[in-house]
Motif scaffolding. Structure first.
Motif, mmCIF file in Angstrom:
data_model
loop_
_atom_site.group_PDB
_atom_site.id
_atom_site.type_symbol
_atom_site.label_atom_id
_atom_site.label_comp_id
_atom_site.label_asym_id
_atom_site.label_seq_id
_atom_site.Cartn_x
_atom_site.Cartn_y
_atom_site.Cartn_z
ATOM 1 N N THR A 1 52.397 33.379 17.719
ATOM 2 C CA THR A 1 53.446 34.391 17.878
ATOM 3 C C THR A 1 52.970 35.500 18.809
ATOM 4 N N GLY A 2 53.933 36.291 19.310
ATOM 5 C CA GLY A 2 53.602 37.478 20.104
ATOM 6 C C GLY A 2 52.765 37.186 21.326
ATOM 7 N N LYS A 3 51.697 37.952 21.479
ATOM 8 C CA LYS A 3 50.858 37.845 22.676
ATOM 9 C C LYS A 3 50.047 36.548 22.708
ATOM 10 N N ASN A 4 49.970 35.815 21.573
ATOM 11 C CA ASN A 4 49.220 34.562 21.544
ATOM 12 C C ASN A 4 50.044 33.379 22.033
ATOM 13 N N THR A 5 51.351 33.579 22.283
ATOM 14 C CA THR A 5 52.183 32.488 22.777
ATOM 15 C C THR A 5 51.941 32.257 24.261
ATOM 16 N N TYR A 6 52.414 31.113 24.744
ATOM 17 C CA TYR A 6 52.328 30.798 26.175
ATOM 18 C C TYR A 6 53.064 31.864 26.988
ATOM 19 N N PHE A 7 54.227 32.258 26.481
ATOM 20 C CA PHE A 7 55.042 33.284 27.131
ATOM 21 C C PHE A 7 54.313 34.634 27.119
ATOM 22 N N GLY A 8 53.709 34.973 25.958
ATOM 23 C CA GLY A 8 53.010 36.246 25.808
ATOM 24 C C GLY A 8 51.812 36.366 26.722
ATOM 25 N N LYS A 9 51.068 35.256 26.888
ATOM 26 C CA LYS A 9 49.892 35.285 27.772
ATOM 27 C C LYS A 9 50.313 35.473 29.223
ATOM 28 N N THR A 10 51.478 34.898 29.583
ATOM 29 C CA THR A 10 51.986 35.064 30.947
ATOM 30 C C THR A 10 52.299 36.529 31.231
ATOM 31 N N THR A 11 52.987 37.175 30.306
ATOM 32 C CA THR A 11 53.352 38.578 30.508
ATOM 33 C C THR A 11 52.124 39.488 30.456
ATOM 34 N N GLN A 12 51.127 39.096 29.649
ATOM 35 C CA GLN A 12 49.888 39.886 29.593
ATOM 36 C C GLN A 12 49.178 39.856 30.940
ATOM 37 N N LEU A 13 49.172 38.684 31.587
ATOM 38 C CA LEU A 13 48.567 38.570 32.920
ATOM 39 C C LEU A 13 49.293 39.473 33.911
ATOM 40 N N MET A 14 50.622 39.569 33.775
ATOM 41 C CA MET A 14 51.397 40.437 34.664
ATOM 42 C C MET A 14 51.000 41.898 34.488
ATOM 43 N N GLN A 15 50.773 42.291 33.214
ATOM 44 C CA GLN A 15 50.403 43.674 32.952
ATOM 45 C C GLN A 15 49.010 44.004 33.489
ATOM 46 N N GLU A 16 48.127 42.998 33.456
ATOM 47 C CA GLU A 16 46.740 43.244 33.864
ATOM 48 C C GLU A 16 46.541 43.089 35.370
ATOM 49 N N ALA A 17 47.535 42.549 36.058
ATOM 50 C CA ALA A 17 47.405 42.316 37.500
ATOM 51 C C ALA A 17 47.610 43.625 38.262
ATOM 52 N N GLN A 18 46.572 44.434 38.340
ATOM 53 C CA GLN A 18 46.671 45.746 38.976
ATOM 54 C C GLN A 18 45.654 45.927 40.098
ATOM 55 N N SER A 19 45.228 44.843 40.732
ATOM 56 C CA SER A 19 44.248 44.967 41.808
ATOM 57 C C SER A 19 44.895 45.613 43.028
ATOM 58 N N PRO A 20 44.137 46.434 43.790
ATOM 59 C CA PRO A 20 44.710 47.096 44.973
ATOM 60 C C PRO A 20 45.188 46.071 45.995
ATOM 61 N N SER A 21 46.344 46.324 46.570
ATOM 62 C CA SER A 21 46.897 45.405 47.569
ATOM 63 C C SER A 21 46.240 45.640 48.927
ATOM 64 N N HIS A 22 46.498 44.729 49.854
ATOM 65 C CA HIS A 22 46.007 44.873 51.228
ATOM 66 C C HIS A 22 46.521 46.174 51.836
ATOM 67 N N PHE A 23 47.771 46.490 51.548
ATOM 68 C CA PHE A 23 48.380 47.724 52.053
ATOM 69 C C PHE A 23 47.642 48.956 51.530
ATOM 70 N N GLN A 24 47.397 48.982 50.223
ATOM 71 C CA GLN A 24 46.714 50.138 49.630
ATOM 72 C C GLN A 24 45.295 50.284 50.174
ATOM 73 N N ARG A 25 44.600 49.151 50.348
ATOM 74 C CA ARG A 25 43.233 49.217 50.889
ATOM 75 C C ARG A 25 43.234 49.750 52.328
ATOM 76 N N ALA A 26 44.247 49.330 53.122
ATOM 77 C CA ALA A 26 44.339 49.791 54.510
ATOM 78 C C ALA A 26 44.593 51.297 54.566
ATOM 79 N N VAL A 27 45.520 51.785 53.706
ATOM 80 C CA VAL A 27 45.830 53.224 53.682
ATOM 81 C C VAL A 27 44.612 54.022 53.231
#
Length: 424
Positions: A217-243
């Motif tokens: 249930t919750g964050k342990n589901t296949y769906f929950g793990k997908t959304t958790q990855l979305m929340q954790e995906a905060q690496s600087p983009s190419h644009f941000q690194r260039a600026v």
């Protein structure tokens, strides 16, 4: 040695059970029931309450950012620091027109960026909207309807045609069902799931009905793990690194030149006010004051255009990142699809007209089932009223054994006949 072992055993007994692991989707059903301490009769209400406090609600935790802190974050960074330094220097030198213009640009950049990202909405909230709100489950041997968030591992749920699967579960004994997993995999066609196989949270039951044993249930589901990855995906983009690279270069350049000017001025004994004014002119000239605002407005326009096409943009920097893509790889189905099927040109033999083939296929289709193939066939009818004079006496839905749908139909003359659609 004995004391250490006793301590370790004591600690393991006091720790709560770990959440169900991924292997629960592939283990034999008797082993799954043993691990979950459950059975096809479900759980008692008391046991369910204990597990609810242990595993937490069946929902995806959303990380909420304070709106004020989010707004203030637009004033933090190399280029904002330089603009803020120019604002301070303008105030010290009492150059009020420069002060006002630079301050307005600084605020405009923050307001535009914050508002557009706020308007774009939260992708996690959009994904959560796809989850089921209610679930039919067995508690104390009786079927009841509860909020999906009340589900716990070990619960037995009943899934029917059109239901959204509320949690990851293993199917119990019954006939196979057809499951639409397009929200998770991008596959347009439903897949067949047999007893013992797993169904995932967020998928939809297209044909049949069956009981299932919840294992995650919750964050342990296949769906929950997908959304958790979305929340954790905060690496600087190419644009941000260039600026950032441009900002760091300009900061070093401006600081170096201002330091040289002040050193020379002190050595020559120049008035400090004139020196500060000169430093201000140099600083303002070195800072691309309007660059953040122009970039934010440009990307905001792109975000608005994407929003009209129902695309969710969580960060404005993603607009530039997507524009920089040279090659986009997708799987054989193409996950960037509309999840719709369209009818192609029919292939006919023995001189049978194409319209007749589509008409017969439409008689063996049913719109109520919301089957993607049936809907595509019905949409292919040129005359939508052509079926009005025909009465479907019996309809046999698609099943994985016969691989076809069949219908017994009474025509306008009252004589029954059969039509079939599917594998030869």
């Amino acid at each position: 040695m004995t004391k250490s072992g006793a301590t370790k055993k004591s600690q393991s007994l006091s720790e709560p059970k770990s959440a169900p692991k991924d292997d629960l989707k592939s283990l034999p059903m008797p082993e799954v029931e043993k691990r979950l301490a459950s059975s096809p009769d479900g759980l008692s209400q008391d046991e369910a309450q204990k597990r609810l406090s242990q595993y937490g609600p069946n929902e995806i935790e959303e990380k909420k950012t304070n709106a004020i802190l989010k707004f203030l974050s637009y004033f933090w960074g190399p280029i904002p620091w330089m603009i803020e330094a120019a604002v301070i220097l303008s105030a010290v030198a009492q150059h009020w027109p420069d002060f006002a213009i630079i301050l307005i640009l600084l605020l405009a950049n923050a307001v535009v960026g914050f508002w557009e990202e706020h308007q774009a909405g939260n992708a996690i909230a959009a994904l959560k909207a796809k989850l089921a709100n209610k679930a039919q489950l067995k508690r104390d041997g009786k079927w009841i309807s509860l909020e999906a968030r009340e589900l716990v591992p070990g619960d037995v749920i009943h899934l029917r045609l059109g239901d959204i699967v509320p949690a990851d579960a293993r199917l119990l004994e019954s006939d196979p069902v057809e499951v639409d997993q397009s929200a998770l995999t991008g596959e347009s066609l439903p897949v067949t799931r047999k007893p013992g196989e797993a169904v995932f949270s967020g998928s939809i039951i297209r044909t049949g009905e069956i009981d299932a044993l919840v294992y995650a249930t919750g964050k342990n589901t296949y769906f929950g793990k997908t959304t958790q990855l979305m929340q954790e995906a905060q690496s600087p983009s190419h644009f941000q690194r260039a600026v950032l690279k441009i900002g760091n270069y300009l900061i070093i350049l401006a600081v170096t030149l201002v330091a040289i000017i002040i050193t020379v001025a002190l050595f020559r004994g120049d008035p400090m006010l004139i020196t500060l004014q000169f430093a201000l002119v140099l600083t303002v000239a070195a800072i691309p004051v309007a660059m953040p605002t122009v970039l934010s407005v440009t990307m905001a326009v792109g975000a608005r255009l994407l929003a009209k096409k129902e695309a969710i943009v969580t960060r404005l920097a993603a607009i530039e990142e997507l524009a920089g893509v040279d090659v986009l790889c997708a799987d054989k189905t193409g996950t960037l699809t509309q999840n719709k099927l369209a009818l192609g040109d029919p292939f006919c033999v023995n001189g049978i007209p194409a319209d007749q083939v589509i008409f017969n296929a439409a008689l063996a289709s049913r719109a109520d089932n919301q089957d993607t193939i049936d809907l595509a066939v019905l949409d292919g009818l040129k005359d939508k009223d052509a079926l009005k004079g025909y009465d479907v006496v019996h309809f046999q839905p698609f099943d994985p054994v016969h691989k076809r749908t069949e219908a017994t139909v009474k025509g306008e003359e009252g004589k029954p006949f059969k039509v079939t659609k599917g594998a030869p």
